[in-house]
Design a protein around this motif. Sequence first.
Motif, PDB file in Angstrom:
ATOM      1  N   UNK A 117       0.840  -1.192   0.000  1.00 17.52           N
ATOM      2  CA  UNK A 117       0.000   0.000   0.000  1.00 17.52           C
ATOM      3  C   UNK A 117       0.879   1.248   0.000  1.00 17.52           C
ATOM      4  N   UNK A 118       0.382   2.350  -0.550  1.00 18.24           N
ATOM      5  CA  UNK A 118       1.124   3.605  -0.462  1.00 18.24           C
ATOM      6  C   UNK A 118       1.407   3.976   0.989  1.00 18.24           C
ATOM      7  N   UNK A 119       2.443   4.746   1.198  1.00 15.58           N
ATOM      8  CA  UNK A 119       2.842   5.149   2.549  1.00 15.58           C
ATOM      9  C   UNK A 119       1.934   6.279   3.032  1.00 15.58           C
ATOM     10  N   UNK A 120       0.679   5.907   3.281  1.00 15.12           N
ATOM     11  CA  UNK A 120      -0.363   6.848   3.684  1.00 15.12           C
ATOM     12  C   UNK A 120      -1.003   6.323   4.963  1.00 15.12           C
ATOM     13  N   UNK A 121      -0.731   6.931   6.135  1.00 12.50           N
ATOM     14  CA  UNK A 121      -1.251   6.391   7.397  1.00 12.50           C
ATOM     15  C   UNK A 121      -2.768   6.280   7.435  1.00 12.50           C
ATOM     16  N   UNK A 122      -3.482   7.219   6.810  1.00  9.71           N
ATOM     17  CA  UNK A 122      -4.942   7.141   6.814  1.00  9.71           C
ATOM     18  C   UNK A 122      -5.433   5.940   6.006  1.00  9.71           C
ATOM     19  N   UNK A 123      -4.777   5.655   4.880  1.00 14.58           N
ATOM     20  CA  UNK A 123      -5.150   4.489   4.093  1.00 14.58           C
ATOM     21  C   UNK A 123      -4.848   3.204   4.859  1.00 14.58           C
ATOM     22  N   UNK A 124      -3.708   3.138   5.541  1.00 11.51           N
ATOM     23  CA  UNK A 124      -3.381   1.942   6.313  1.00 11.51           C
ATOM     24  C   UNK A 124      -4.376   1.733   7.461  1.00 11.51           C
ATOM     25  N   UNK A 125      -4.821   2.814   8.095  1.00 15.68           N
ATOM     26  CA  UNK A 125      -5.821   2.687   9.165  1.00 15.68           C
ATOM     27  C   UNK A 125      -7.137   2.167   8.604  1.00 15.68           C
ATOM     28  N   UNK A 126      -7.565   2.699   7.444  1.00 12.27           N
ATOM     29  CA  UNK A 126      -8.803   2.225   6.829  1.00 12.27           C
ATOM     30  C   UNK A 126      -8.664   0.774   6.386  1.00 12.27           C
ATOM     31  N   UNK A 127      -7.488   0.404   5.849  1.00 12.17           N
ATOM     32  CA  UNK A 127      -7.255  -0.981   5.449  1.00 12.17           C
ATOM     33  C   UNK A 127      -7.289  -1.905   6.663  1.00 12.17           C
ATOM     34  N   UNK A 128      -6.735  -1.434   7.788  1.00 10.67           N
ATOM     35  CA  UNK A 128      -6.800  -2.254   8.994  1.00 10.67           C
ATOM     36  C   UNK A 128      -8.252  -2.456   9.429  1.00 10.67           C
TER      37      UNK A 128
END
Length: 295
Positions: free
Chosen positions: A197-208
């Motif tokens: 995934x791109x290095x985007x903390x908001x995207x990683x939180x949503x993916x989690x």
Amino acid sequence: MSTTDLTPDGAITLADRLQLKPAGPGRWRSLHGDANQNGRSYGGQLLGQALRAALMEAPEGRPPTMMQFLFLQGAMPDQPIVFDVKRLQDGKRFTSLHVRGAQGERTVLDAQVSCALPLPGPAHAEVSLAPAGERPEALPTLDDVPPALRDQIALMGGYGRDCNAAIDFRMPDPLRQLDGATARPHFRYWMKVPQALPDNPHLHAAAFAYLSDWWLNYCILAPHLSRAGERGMYIASLNHALWLHAPPRSDRWLHVHAVCAHAAHGRGLAIAQYHDEDGRHIATATQDCLVTHTD
């Protein structure tokens, strides 16, 4: 539009599944639907999209720390969801947001999200129960479970046959953990997003958030599998809560230990702890479910 309408095998990336389109001030519209075995939207996608909509409206420098989520009605995967986001609080340390998701006149979800500045304070955490040296990439997948056992599991809420190309899911000792003759009201597994995934903390939180719904409530059903006979079980998530203790990296392995705290009167409560490969405690989740016989 459902994911199966987008590509021949429905295997779009998780980043694609979480995409949202601006639909006005504080309003976002989903672009992809993700069907479960009951023909409704997969709960994890609703969680992930709702959290992503909230974070679109959150200030920078305040990572998400909590989401409380109500599944109100079954969402249809072939219809877009409109997410309305409102700020409830904007204080010195915390921002709180409200998210409501609707399909036409039907409100399908309601959530509250908190974001907070990292602050100094006491620190301790639950210890990971993953054995030292366990390599998740070498563990069995759901496809490695014998078909007869998968058919038996499928009676318990539709588990067993459903694989998701957006989740790399591995189970230690699946025959012991899944077979009701030996299973206990807890379940241990690993998972991650297969693609980087791109290095985007908001995207990683949503993916989690998307990942957190996957097999979380199986611990409620596991010890009852051998006693179910041919009686089917219906299970549906009623509410889901996440506490993010550290920013997750969802394209790296996460160890999950889920425990059923209580089951009675047609409901069950699952509690899960999430750790990364280094043993760092990343998150805690709870899910309250409807669990009842189909006949």
